[in-house]
Design a protein around this motif. Structure first.
Motif, short mmCIF file in Angstrom:
data_model
loop_
_atom_site.label_atom_id
_atom_site.label_comp_id
_atom_site.label_asym_id
_atom_site.label_seq_id
_atom_site.Cartn_x
_atom_site.Cartn_y
_atom_site.Cartn_z
N UNK A 32 0.68 -1.21 0.08
CA UNK A 32 -0.06 0.22 0.06
C UNK A 32 0.93 1.25 -0.25
N UNK A 33 0.55 2.25 -0.37
CA UNK A 33 1.18 3.89 -0.79
C UNK A 33 1.23 4.73 0.87
N UNK A 34 0.29 4.18 1.27
CA UNK A 34 0.01 5.33 2.83
C UNK A 34 -0.54 4.22 3.96
N UNK A 35 -0.04 5.01 4.37
CA UNK A 35 -0.52 4.50 6.10
C UNK A 35 -1.84 4.51 6.34
N UNK A 36 -2.41 5.40 6.14
CA UNK A 36 -4.27 5.11 6.82
C UNK A 36 -5.33 3.85 5.42
N UNK A 37 -3.77 3.40 4.49
CA UNK A 37 -4.74 2.21 4.17
C UNK A 37 -4.20 0.69 4.82
N UNK A 38 -2.64 1.39 5.31
CA UNK A 38 -2.03 -0.13 5.83
C UNK A 38 -3.46 -0.32 6.97
N UNK A 39 -3.24 0.37 7.87
CA UNK A 39 -3.81 0.56 8.99
C UNK A 39 -5.60 -0.14 8.53
N UNK A 40 -6.01 0.69 7.31
CA UNK A 40 -7.09 -0.47 7.02
C UNK A 40 -7.73 -1.64 6.92
N UNK A 41 -6.37 -1.82 6.38
CA UNK A 41 -6.20 -3.91 5.85
C UNK A 41 -6.12 -3.98 6.86
N UNK A 42 -5.13 -3.65 8.00
CA UNK A 42 -4.68 -4.95 9.17
C UNK A 42 -6.23 -4.60 9.88
N UNK A 43 -7.24 -4.14 10.03
CA UNK A 43 -8.25 -4.01 11.18
C UNK A 43 -9.56 -4.55 10.60
N UNK A 44 -9.75 -4.59 9.38
CA UNK A 44 -10.41 -4.96 8.56
C UNK A 44 -10.29 -6.55 8.22
N UNK A 45 -9.08 -6.73 8.37
CA UNK A 45 -8.59 -8.03 8.02
C UNK A 45 -8.80 -9.51 8.56
N UNK A 46 -9.16 -9.12 9.75
CA UNK A 46 -9.34 -10.10 10.86
C UNK A 46 -10.55 -10.61 11.02
#
Length: 243
Positions: A32-46
């Motif tokens: 991902x190109x953004x920290x915000x996108x990394x956070x969304x991925x981490x939160x929603x992937x569970x």
């Protein structure tokens, strides 16, 4: 019965090394190109289907901010963060739900994932980390990283094993911090290793170290974890050993 993996010389570990070698683990290809996108991925992937739910959700969120190409090759030079956390200051739970969905961190009384994501945003902003470049820099500062990690641990839905935090740091750029989730544990169980996520991290690190020695090229825990995860998705759910 739990199989104890004590060292890379253990017969069980050697079997795992051979099994992972057959999976042909590969380095990370995109990020991902953004920290915000990394956070969304981490939160929603569970607890959500990654390809069918998480990736489309993150891409849809990025498109809402005018970012049509939210990923880049992992080996490419990192550019400016297109959605820094400072640009998300006006988001509240309702507006983030509108951009994502109403999933919760747990089916049993968990908070909305949108709320968990906003709490992640707030923790990083509080520690003066608002871009992906700053988050990558944070990884090399053990004291600051420990402070941020401790604050993230207190967000509801984190769980005792810290899978979400490990996955987030992995998305940011640390290939040693991994997320041995249920697919990885399923693959390990299929190969006779029934362990907790915490123990699985050590097993994967040992396998990565052994593969590095065997192949003569660096193999990271991320590569091992990802190969196990992909293979685990193809396996039917299994009962724990001894049950």
């Amino acid at each position: 019965m739990h199989v104890q993996v004590r060292s890379k010389d253990d017969a069980v570990t050697r079997d795992l090394v051979n099994a992972v070698l057959a999976l042909d683990p590969k380095p990370r290809e995109v990020r991902w190109t953004s920290l915000s996108l990394c956070i969304l991925d981490a939160v929603w992937s569970i607890g959500a289907r990654y390809d069918m739910v998480v990736v489309p959700l993150v891409r849809r969120f990025a498109a809402g901010f005018g970012v049509e190409s939210p990923t880049v090759r992992a080996d490419s030079t990192l550019g400016p963060d297109p959605i820094p956390l400072s640009a998300l200051a006006g988001l509240d739970v309702g507006s983030l739900v509108d951009r994502t969905n109403r999933q919760r961190t747990s089916t049993r009384g968990g908070i909305l994932k949108a709320e968990a994501a906003l709490r992640h945003f707030a923790v990083f902003v509080e520690h003066d980390v608002t871009t992906l470049a700053e988050a990558i820099e944070l990884l090399s500062d053990s004291h600051r990283l420990a402070d941020v990690d401790s604050a993230l641990r207190r967000i509801p839905g984190e769980g005792g094993s810290g899978i979400r935090r490990g996955y987030l740091w992995m998305l940011v750029g640390n290939d040693d911090l991994i997320k041995p989730d249920r697919m990885v544990l399923r693959w390990l169980r299929h190969h006779g290793v029934d362990v907790s996520p915490e123990v699985a991290r050590g097993v994967i690190a040992t396998v990565a170290e052994s593969l590095t020695a065997t192949t003569g090229k660096p193999v990271t825990p991320w590569e091992v974890d990802h190969a196990m995860w992909n293979a685990g998705r193809l396996l039917p759910p299994t009962r724990k050993l001894g049950m």
